[in-house]
Write a protein that holds these residues in place. Structure first.
Motif, PDB file in Angstrom:
ATOM      1  N   SER A 146      -1.666   5.720 -31.680  1.00  0.00           N
ATOM      2  CA  SER A 146      -3.041   6.203 -31.904  1.00  0.00           C
ATOM      3  C   SER A 146      -3.366   6.343 -33.384  1.00  0.00           C
ATOM      4  N   ARG A 147      -2.580   5.709 -34.254  1.00  0.00           N
ATOM      5  CA  ARG A 147      -2.769   5.887 -35.695  1.00  0.00           C
ATOM      6  C   ARG A 147      -4.111   5.366 -36.199  1.00  0.00           C
ATOM      7  N   LYS A 148      -4.738   4.464 -35.450  1.00  0.00           N
ATOM      8  CA  LYS A 148      -6.032   3.928 -35.880  1.00  0.00           C
ATOM      9  C   LYS A 148      -7.208   4.722 -35.319  1.00  0.00           C
ATOM     10  N   LEU A 149      -6.921   5.700 -34.483  1.00  0.00           N
ATOM     11  CA  LEU A 149      -7.990   6.511 -33.906  1.00  0.00           C
ATOM     12  C   LEU A 149      -8.354   7.653 -34.847  1.00  0.00           C
ATOM     13  N   GLY A 150      -9.451   8.322 -34.538  1.00  0.00           N
ATOM     14  CA  GLY A 150      -9.877   9.459 -35.350  1.00  0.00           C
ATOM     15  C   GLY A 150     -10.812   9.058 -36.467  1.00  0.00           C
ATOM     16  N   THR A 151     -11.490  10.069 -37.009  1.00  0.00           N
ATOM     17  CA  THR A 151     -12.449   9.861 -38.093  1.00  0.00           C
ATOM     18  C   THR A 151     -12.153  10.830 -39.220  1.00  0.00           C
ATOM     19  N   LEU A 152     -12.165  10.336 -40.455  1.00  0.00           N
ATOM     20  CA  LEU A 152     -11.937  11.201 -41.610  1.00  0.00           C
ATOM     21  C   LEU A 152     -13.138  12.126 -41.803  1.00  0.00           C
ATOM     22  N   VAL A 153     -12.888  13.414 -41.705  1.00  0.00           N
ATOM     23  CA  VAL A 153     -13.940  14.409 -41.929  1.00  0.00           C
ATOM     24  C   VAL A 153     -14.125  14.622 -43.426  1.00  0.00           C
ATOM     25  N   ASP A 154     -13.028  14.651 -44.138  1.00  0.00           N
ATOM     26  CA  ASP A 154     -13.041  14.705 -45.595  1.00  0.00           C
ATOM     27  C   ASP A 154     -11.768  14.026 -46.084  1.00  0.00           C
ATOM     28  N   ARG A 155     -11.466  14.172 -47.367  1.00  0.00           N
ATOM     29  CA  ARG A 155     -10.349  13.435 -47.963  1.00  0.00           C
ATOM     30  C   ARG A 155      -8.996  13.808 -47.366  1.00  0.00           C
ATOM     31  N   VAL A 156      -8.875  15.009 -46.824  1.00  0.00           N
ATOM     32  CA  VAL A 156      -7.565  15.474 -46.366  1.00  0.00           C
ATOM     33  C   VAL A 156      -7.543  15.861 -44.887  1.00  0.00           C
ATOM     34  N   ARG A 157      -8.580  15.501 -44.144  1.00  0.00           N
ATOM     35  CA  ARG A 157      -8.594  15.926 -42.748  1.00  0.00           C
ATOM     36  C   ARG A 157      -9.202  14.856 -41.846  1.00  0.00           C
ATOM     37  N   ARG A 158      -8.485  14.567 -40.772  1.00  0.00           N
ATOM     38  CA  ARG A 158      -8.945  13.606 -39.771  1.00  0.00           C
ATOM     39  C   ARG A 158      -9.113  14.338 -38.442  1.00  0.00           C
ATOM     40  N   ASP A 159     -10.147  13.978 -37.709  1.00  0.00           N
ATOM     41  CA  ASP A 159     -10.408  14.592 -36.409  1.00  0.00           C
ATOM     42  C   ASP A 159     -10.387  13.536 -35.309  1.00  0.00           C
ATOM     43  N   PHE A 160      -9.881  13.934 -34.135  1.00  0.00           N
ATOM     44  CA  PHE A 160     -10.023  13.121 -32.937  1.00  0.00           C
ATOM     45  C   PHE A 160     -11.302  13.534 -32.222  1.00  0.00           C
ATOM     46  N   SER A 161     -12.105  12.578 -31.842  1.00  0.00           N
ATOM     47  CA  SER A 161     -13.289  12.868 -31.023  1.00  0.00           C
ATOM     48  C   SER A 161     -12.841  13.074 -29.578  1.00  0.00           C
ATOM     49  N   ASN A 162     -13.757  13.554 -28.753  1.00  0.00           N
ATOM     50  CA  ASN A 162     -13.447  13.697 -27.332  1.00  0.00           C
ATOM     51  C   ASN A 162     -13.092  12.356 -26.707  1.00  0.00           C
ATOM     52  N   ASP A 163     -13.753  11.286 -27.169  1.00  0.00           N
ATOM     53  CA  ASP A 163     -13.456   9.945 -26.664  1.00  0.00           C
ATOM     54  C   ASP A 163     -12.055   9.498 -27.067  1.00  0.00           C
ATOM     55  N   ASP A 164     -11.633   9.849 -28.298  1.00  0.00           N
ATOM     56  CA  ASP A 164     -10.283   9.508 -28.747  1.00  0.00           C
ATOM     57  C   ASP A 164      -9.232  10.182 -27.868  1.00  0.00           C
ATOM     58  N   VAL A 165      -9.455  11.474 -27.633  1.00  0.00           N
ATOM     59  CA  VAL A 165      -8.510  12.231 -26.801  1.00  0.00           C
ATOM     60  C   VAL A 165      -8.484  11.665 -25.384  1.00  0.00           C
ATOM     61  N   ALA A 166      -9.665  11.356 -24.859  1.00  0.00           N
ATOM     62  CA  ALA A 166      -9.749  10.821 -23.501  1.00  0.00           C
ATOM     63  C   ALA A 166      -9.061   9.458 -23.401  1.00  0.00           C
ATOM     64  N   LYS A 167      -9.177   8.652 -24.439  1.00  0.00           N
ATOM     65  CA  LYS A 167      -8.537   7.329 -24.421  1.00  0.00           C
ATOM     66  C   LYS A 167      -7.021   7.479 -24.297  1.00  0.00           C
ATOM     67  N   ILE A 168      -6.454   8.422 -25.048  1.00  0.00           N
ATOM     68  CA  ILE A 168      -5.006   8.632 -25.006  1.00  0.00           C
ATOM     69  C   ILE A 168      -4.587   9.228 -23.666  1.00  0.00           C
ATOM     70  N   THR A 169      -5.257  10.302 -23.263  1.00  0.00           N
ATOM     71  CA  THR A 169      -4.851  11.000 -22.044  1.00  0.00           C
ATOM     72  C   THR A 169      -5.075  10.147 -20.793  1.00  0.00           C
ATOM     73  N   ASP A 170      -6.198   9.441 -20.728  1.00  0.00           N
ATOM     74  CA  ASP A 170      -6.453   8.591 -19.561  1.00  0.00           C
ATOM     75  C   ASP A 170      -5.464   7.436 -19.486  1.00  0.00           C
ATOM     76  N   THR A 171      -5.058   6.916 -20.641  1.00  0.00           N
ATOM     77  CA  THR A 171      -4.065   5.840 -20.655  1.00  0.00           C
ATOM     78  C   THR A 171      -2.757   6.335 -20.055  1.00  0.00           C
ATOM     79  N   TYR A 172      -2.323   7.515 -20.494  1.00  0.00           N
ATOM     80  CA  TYR A 172      -1.079   8.074 -19.961  1.00  0.00           C
ATOM     81  C   TYR A 172      -1.205   8.384 -18.472  1.00  0.00           C
ATOM     82  N   HIS A 173      -2.297   9.024 -18.068  1.00  0.00           N
ATOM     83  CA  HIS A 173      -2.453   9.416 -16.674  1.00  0.00           C
ATOM     84  C   HIS A 173      -2.625   8.198 -15.758  1.00  0.00           C
ATOM     85  N   ALA A 174      -3.303   7.157 -16.243  1.00  0.00           N
ATOM     86  CA  ALA A 174      -3.413   5.931 -15.452  1.00  0.00           C
ATOM     87  C   ALA A 174      -2.046   5.287 -15.285  1.00  0.00           C
TER      88      ALA A 174
END
Length: 262
Positions: A146-174
């Motif tokens: 998932s290293r390419k997921l997420g959006t840089l909020v500022d220079r030192v912080r990246r956030d996962f969106s709800n869609d990013d989290v869902a992509k990871i969790t749904d992949t595992y659960h599927a």
């Protein structure tokens, strides 16, 4: 049932008989002063004695020890835990893999946690890969990058969106065969550069290393557990040393030339 003690979980396990169905843990990374020299024969080290110099594999085994027969754990650790070959950690990792405890590995991007610039990883450990109502996953491990997921909020912080989290969790659960995840994402399939399901024999062929980048077919350089920042700093130090050596050599040459001129 929350209990606190000043000696810590390793040296005073307040819940020695606990067998949990679910465990979530974010232990401190790469702790070297965990008092491992006093716990060489601990019964929790079923898969190998963790090194005194690093508590990563002590945490993993402490957590496995407290899992119920059908229990599952999610653990955040430093990337180095996926590929370390020092102090017997590779042998412990091999034992965990061969005992079919490793269910899923997720590589995370850098700057995802406050105050932690380096990328981390998620270990999903399970005691039963063939639970009732889900797909039989015995002998299989899922890798998610998932290293390419997420959006840089500022220079030192990246956030996962709800869609990013869902992509990871749904992949595992599927992959596990959960009907609701399959309904949202479809039946699990490998996706180049993102997810890959493989067997233990393939993991063995890669030296029992668990870095997702080695399996998912990413176009990036294979993840060796060392962050870009660490690599850059190491290269910087090497260059500084080389420039310093060059200056010393130049000064020696100048001194010799002065002697010749005289």
């Amino acid at each position: 049932d929350i209990k606190w003690n000043n000696e810590g979980s390793f040296h005073k396990d307040e819940l020695p008989d606990l067998k949990a169905d679910f465990i979530l843990a974010n232990p401190p990374f790469n702790v070297s002063d965990w008092g491992g020299n006093r716990l060489r024969e601990d019964l929790r080290w079923k898969y190998g004695t963790p090194p005194v110099s690093n508590a990563n594999y002590a945490w993993l085994q402490h957590i496995v020890h407290h899992l119920a027969p059908n229990g599952t754990a999610g653990v955040v650790l430093a990337n180095g835990s996926m590929s370390s070959n020092t102090s017997g950690e590779d042998e412990i990792r091999q034992s965990l893999i061969e005992n079919d405890l490793v269910d899923c590995m997720v590589a995370l991007p850098s700057n995802l946690f406050y105050g932690v610039a380096i990328p981390c990883c998620l270990w999903f450990i399970t005691k039963n890969k063939n639970p009732k109502g889900l797909k039989d996953r015995k002998g299989k491990v899922l890798f998610i990058d998932s290293r390419k997921l997420g959006t840089l909020v500022d220079r030192v912080r990246r956030d996962f969106s709800n869609d990013d989290v869902a992509k990871i969790t749904d992949t595992y659960h599927a992959w596990c065969g959960q009907p609701d995840a399959i309904e949202r994402r479809g039946i699990y399939k490998n996706i180049t550069s993102f997810c890959f399901s493989t067997d233990l024999e393939n993991i063995k062929s890669k030296g029992y290393k668990l870095t997702p980048g080695s399996f998912v077919g990413t176009e990036d350089e294979l993840d060796d557990g060392i962050s870009f920042e660490e690599k850059f700093e190491s290269l910087k130090l090497k260059l500084e040393e080389q420039f310093d050596d060059a200056d010393k050599l130049q000064n020696k040459i100048k001194e010799k030339l002065k002697g010749l001129v005289r």
